[in-house]
Design a protein around this motif. Structure first.
Motif, PDB file in Angstrom:
ATOM      1  N   VAL A 135       2.898   1.819  -5.950  1.00 18.19           N
ATOM      2  CA  VAL A 135       3.778   0.577  -5.982  1.00 18.19           C
ATOM      3  C   VAL A 135       2.943  -0.405  -6.799  1.00 18.19           C
ATOM      4  O   VAL A 135       2.067  -0.522  -6.838  1.00 18.19           O
ATOM      5  CB  VAL A 135       4.342   0.967  -4.304  1.00 18.19           C
ATOM      6  N   SER A 136       4.425  -1.418  -6.857  1.00 10.93           N
ATOM      7  CA  SER A 136       3.870  -2.220  -7.566  1.00 10.93           C
ATOM      8  C   SER A 136       3.421  -3.650  -6.732  1.00 10.93           C
ATOM      9  O   SER A 136       4.643  -4.069  -6.357  1.00 10.93           O
ATOM     10  CB  SER A 136       5.324  -2.441  -8.494  1.00 10.93           C
ATOM     11  N   SER A 137       2.263  -4.420  -7.297  1.00  7.85           N
ATOM     12  CA  SER A 137       2.113  -5.737  -6.381  1.00  7.85           C
ATOM     13  C   SER A 137       3.080  -6.307  -6.611  1.00  7.85           C
ATOM     14  O   SER A 137       3.755  -6.449  -7.924  1.00  7.85           O
ATOM     15  CB  SER A 137       1.007  -6.070  -6.657  1.00  7.85           C
ATOM     16  N   HIS A 138       3.430  -7.182  -5.669  1.00  5.13           N
ATOM     17  CA  HIS A 138       4.482  -8.172  -5.753  1.00  5.13           C
ATOM     18  C   HIS A 138       3.853  -9.698  -6.112  1.00  5.13           C
ATOM     19  O   HIS A 138       4.708 -10.774  -5.798  1.00  5.13           O
ATOM     20  CB  HIS A 138       5.520  -8.474  -4.846  1.00  5.13           C
ATOM     21  N   SER A 139       2.249  -9.577  -6.434  1.00 11.43           N
ATOM     22  CA  SER A 139       1.750 -10.261  -6.905  1.00 11.43           C
ATOM     23  C   SER A 139       2.145 -10.826  -8.115  1.00 11.43           C
ATOM     24  O   SER A 139       2.803  -9.770  -9.043  1.00 11.43           O
ATOM     25  CB  SER A 139      -0.033 -10.529  -6.894  1.00 11.43           C
ATOM     26  N   ASN A 140       2.101 -12.234  -8.536  1.00  7.79           N
ATOM     27  CA  ASN A 140       2.682 -11.938 -10.335  1.00  7.79           C
ATOM     28  C   ASN A 140       1.769 -11.320 -11.390  1.00  7.79           C
ATOM     29  O   ASN A 140       2.142 -11.472 -12.763  1.00  7.79           O
ATOM     30  CB  ASN A 140       2.779 -13.471 -10.837  1.00  7.79           C
ATOM     31  N   PHE A 149      -7.784  -0.455  -9.576  1.00  5.08           N
ATOM     32  CA  PHE A 149      -7.130  -1.580  -9.866  1.00  5.08           C
ATOM     33  C   PHE A 149      -8.486  -2.172 -10.405  1.00  5.08           C
ATOM     34  O   PHE A 149      -9.542  -2.993  -9.208  1.00  5.08           O
ATOM     35  CB  PHE A 149      -6.545  -2.320  -9.789  1.00  5.08           C
ATOM     36  N   LEU A 150      -8.911  -3.068 -11.652  1.00  2.00           N
ATOM     37  CA  LEU A 150     -10.035  -3.304 -11.618  1.00  2.00           C
ATOM     38  C   LEU A 150      -9.538  -4.585 -12.512  1.00  2.00           C
ATOM     39  O   LEU A 150      -9.733  -5.793 -11.117  1.00  2.00           O
ATOM     40  CB  LEU A 150     -10.583  -2.992 -12.878  1.00  2.00           C
ATOM     41  N   ILE A 151      -8.861  -5.155 -13.838  1.00  2.00           N
ATOM     42  CA  ILE A 151      -8.644  -6.377 -13.617  1.00  2.00           C
ATOM     43  C   ILE A 151      -6.853  -6.385 -14.596  1.00  2.00           C
ATOM     44  O   ILE A 151      -7.466  -5.477 -15.307  1.00  2.00           O
ATOM     45  CB  ILE A 151      -9.958  -7.098 -14.849  1.00  2.00           C
ATOM     46  N   TYR A 152      -6.749  -7.588 -15.268  1.00  2.00           N
ATOM     47  CA  TYR A 152      -5.357  -7.188 -15.677  1.00  2.00           C
ATOM     48  C   TYR A 152      -5.335  -9.028 -16.200  1.00  2.00           C
ATOM     49  O   TYR A 152      -6.179 -10.310 -16.147  1.00  2.00           O
ATOM     50  CB  TYR A 152      -3.863  -7.836 -14.294  1.00  2.00           C
ATOM     51  N   PHE A 153      -5.019  -8.682 -17.630  1.00  2.00           N
ATOM     52  CA  PHE A 153      -5.167  -9.943 -18.266  1.00  2.00           C
ATOM     53  C   PHE A 153      -3.545 -10.007 -18.607  1.00  2.00           C
ATOM     54  O   PHE A 153      -2.287  -9.163 -18.809  1.00  2.00           O
ATOM     55  CB  PHE A 153      -5.637  -9.172 -19.784  1.00  2.00           C
ATOM     56  N   GLN A 154      -3.167 -11.483 -18.540  1.00  2.00           N
ATOM     57  CA  GLN A 154      -2.168 -11.871 -19.444  1.00  2.00           C
ATOM     58  C   GLN A 154      -2.429 -12.802 -20.662  1.00  2.00           C
ATOM     59  O   GLN A 154      -3.123 -13.785 -20.485  1.00  2.00           O
ATOM     60  CB  GLN A 154      -0.967 -12.579 -18.423  1.00  2.00           C
ATOM     61  N   GLY A 155      -1.883 -12.161 -22.123  1.00  2.00           N
ATOM     62  CA  GLY A 155      -2.673 -12.279 -23.192  1.00  2.00           C
ATOM     63  C   GLY A 155      -4.445 -12.386 -23.270  1.00  2.00           C
ATOM     64  O   GLY A 155      -4.702 -11.469 -22.693  1.00  2.00           O
ATOM     65  N   ASN A 156      -5.200 -13.504 -23.348  1.00  2.00           N
ATOM     66  CA  ASN A 156      -6.160 -13.533 -23.394  1.00  2.00           C
ATOM     67  C   ASN A 156      -6.746 -13.906 -22.024  1.00  2.00           C
ATOM     68  O   ASN A 156      -8.043 -13.716 -22.203  1.00  2.00           O
ATOM     69  CB  ASN A 156      -6.839 -13.993 -23.914  1.00  2.00           C
ATOM     70  N   ILE A 183      -0.432   0.051  -7.572  1.00  4.89           N
ATOM     71  CA  ILE A 183      -1.028   0.748  -6.439  1.00  4.89           C
ATOM     72  C   ILE A 183      -1.018   1.669  -5.971  1.00  4.89           C
ATOM     73  O   ILE A 183      -0.078   2.126  -5.999  1.00  4.89           O
ATOM     74  CB  ILE A 183      -1.014  -0.235  -4.639  1.00  4.89           C
ATOM     75  N   PHE A 184      -2.179   2.714  -6.116  1.00  8.46           N
ATOM     76  CA  PHE A 184      -1.769   3.932  -6.012  1.00  8.46           C
ATOM     77  C   PHE A 184      -2.450   4.776  -4.739  1.00  8.46           C
ATOM     78  O   PHE A 184      -3.194   4.138  -4.370  1.00  8.46           O
ATOM     79  CB  PHE A 184      -2.947   4.578  -7.288  1.00  8.46           C
ATOM     80  N   GLY A 185      -1.395   5.954  -4.893  1.00  7.80           N
ATOM     81  CA  GLY A 185      -1.702   6.582  -3.194  1.00  7.80           C
ATOM     82  C   GLY A 185      -3.319   7.365  -3.998  1.00  7.80           C
ATOM     83  O   GLY A 185      -3.375   7.726  -5.034  1.00  7.80           O
ATOM     84  N   GLN A 186      -3.465   8.424  -2.960  1.00  4.91           N
ATOM     85  CA  GLN A 186      -4.560   8.706  -3.173  1.00  4.91           C
ATOM     86  C   GLN A 186      -4.970  10.603  -4.023  1.00  4.91           C
ATOM     87  O   GLN A 186      -5.280  10.732  -4.789  1.00  4.91           O
ATOM     88  CB  GLN A 186      -5.370   9.746  -2.168  1.00  4.91           C
ATOM     89  N   GLY A 187      -3.344  10.644  -4.174  1.00  9.26           N
ATOM     90  CA  GLY A 187      -2.720  11.854  -5.119  1.00  9.26           C
ATOM     91  C   GLY A 187      -2.446  13.161  -4.320  1.00  9.26           C
ATOM     92  O   GLY A 187      -3.080  12.968  -3.392  1.00  9.26           O
ATOM     93  N   THR A 188      -1.624  13.792  -4.627  1.00  7.30           N
ATOM     94  CA  THR A 188      -1.009  15.122  -4.017  1.00  7.30           C
ATOM     95  C   THR A 188      -1.426  15.939  -4.829  1.00  7.30           C
ATOM     96  O   THR A 188      -1.226  16.121  -5.358  1.00  7.30           O
ATOM     97  CB  THR A 188      -0.213  15.283  -3.489  1.00  7.30           C
ATOM     98  N   SER A 232       1.123  -1.379  -0.335  1.00  6.40           N
ATOM     99  CA  SER A 232       0.004  -0.105   0.270  1.00  6.40           C
ATOM    100  C   SER A 232       0.653   1.218   0.162  1.00  6.40           C
ATOM    101  O   SER A 232       1.870   1.715   0.449  1.00  6.40           O
ATOM    102  CB  SER A 232      -0.488   0.002   1.451  1.00  6.40           C
ATOM    103  N   VAL A 233       0.745   2.565   0.044  1.00  4.88           N
ATOM    104  CA  VAL A 233       1.084   3.953  -0.098  1.00  4.88           C
ATOM    105  C   VAL A 233      -0.327   4.892   0.673  1.00  4.88           C
ATOM    106  O   VAL A 233      -1.472   4.783   0.147  1.00  4.88           O
ATOM    107  CB  VAL A 233       1.057   4.297  -1.695  1.00  4.88           C
ATOM    108  N   THR A 234       0.921   5.924   0.988  1.00 11.23           N
ATOM    109  CA  THR A 234      -0.187   6.459   1.440  1.00 11.23           C
ATOM    110  C   THR A 234       0.343   7.886   1.291  1.00 11.23           C
ATOM    111  O   THR A 234       1.788   8.077   1.519  1.00 11.23           O
ATOM    112  CB  THR A 234      -0.127   6.110   3.401  1.00 11.23           C
ATOM    113  N   GLN A 235      -0.147   8.647   0.559  1.00  6.14           N
ATOM    114  CA  GLN A 235       0.256  10.435   0.385  1.00  6.14           C
ATOM    115  C   GLN A 235      -0.154  10.888   1.508  1.00  6.14           C
ATOM    116  O   GLN A 235      -1.151  10.752   1.582  1.00  6.14           O
ATOM    117  CB  GLN A 235      -0.805  10.902  -0.914  1.00  6.14           C
ATOM    118  N   LEU A 236       0.780  11.670   2.297  1.00  7.45           N
ATOM    119  CA  LEU A 236       0.336  12.033   2.752  1.00  7.45           C
ATOM    120  C   LEU A 236      -0.138  13.847   3.242  1.00  7.45           C
ATOM    121  O   LEU A 236      -0.713  13.946   4.207  1.00  7.45           O
ATOM    122  CB  LEU A 236       2.098  12.636   4.061  1.00  7.45           C
ATOM    123  N   ASP A 237       0.076  14.552   1.902  1.00  9.92           N
ATOM    124  CA  ASP A 237      -0.803  15.603   1.950  1.00  9.92           C
ATOM    125  C   ASP A 237      -1.466  15.341   0.664  1.00  9.92           C
ATOM    126  O   ASP A 237      -1.394  14.959  -0.288  1.00  9.92           O
ATOM    127  CB  ASP A 237       0.539  16.981   1.906  1.00  9.92           C
TER     128      ASP A 237
END
Lengths: 114, 112
Positions: free
Chosen positions: A93-98, B45-52, A103-108, A3-8
């Protein structure tokens, strides 16, 4: 989970003064971190990214960010703000799932006063 | 193509109607993502595709939302029976090893 938190939510600076946009992250792994900028009615543009190389990352338009693991921070800085820097900034931040989803912060929102 | 192309750029629809949003990724990018950005907020995030195939659909907010992709090319996000809370900008991104993530300009959906 990452997760990310943008503080302002809003930062206002005068033209020519330094910019600091703060971001803290949470990750169980060594994260990949990004800053994106979004100008009004424009698409997202990558400013810079950190992917476990040098901890001080230089990006476009004079922006840079420093990865500090001990503080779990990735703050964005610029020495001198320009009027054209006024925009929305997202820490990501990029998820470390495959899936590699981002994953975006709420923005500043950065306001630059003349 | 040179970038990620999304169409339409703007869509106004009546509540209850179905809409289809299209994303044409960068040629050769096997990974494709859909995100939603509500007014004043970050991207969800909504959905992710790898190929189809879609190994991660965890962000789809309800069964009114679905998406498909033809091979490693165009993807379509469909919202059935649209509701006012579906109003947002829908962004598509594709990923390639050389250039990382590239976002399209989005489709601004307004449900009236």
């Amino acid at each position: 989970a990452q997760s990310v938190t943008q503080l302002d939510s809003h930062v206002s600076v005068s033209e020519g003064t330094p910019v600091l946009l703060r971001c803290n992250y949470s990750s169980s792994y060594s994260p990949s971190l990004f800053w994106y900028v979004q100008h009004p009615n424009k698409g997202l543009q990558l400013l810079l990214k950190y992917t476990s190389a040098a901890t001080l990352v230089k990006g476009i338009n004079g922006f840079e960010a420093e990865f500090k693991k001990s503080e779990t921070s990735f703050h964005l800085t610029k020495p001198s703000a320009h009027m054209s820097d006024a925009a929305e900034y997202f820490c990501v931040v990029s998820s470390h799932s495959n899936t590699g989803k981002l994953i975006f912060g709420q923005g500043t929102t950065l306001q630059v006063k003349p | 193509g040179a970038g990620v192309s999304q169409s339409p750029s703007n869509k106004v629809t009546e509540k209850g109607k179905d809409v289809e949003l299209r994303c044409d990724p960068i040629s050769g990018h096997t990974a494709l993502y859909w995100y939603r950005q509500r007014l004043g907020q970050g991207l969800e995030f909504l959905i992710y595709f790898q190929g189809n195939s879609a190994p991660d659909k965890s962000g789809l907010p309800s069964d009114r939302f679905s998406a498909e992709r033809t091979g490693e090319s165009v993807s379509t996000l469909t919202i059935q029976r649209t509701q006012q809370e579906d109003s947002a900008v829908y962004l598509c991104a594709s990923f390639g090893q050389n250039y990382g993530y590239t976002f399209g300009s989005g489709t601004r959906l307004t449900v009236v």
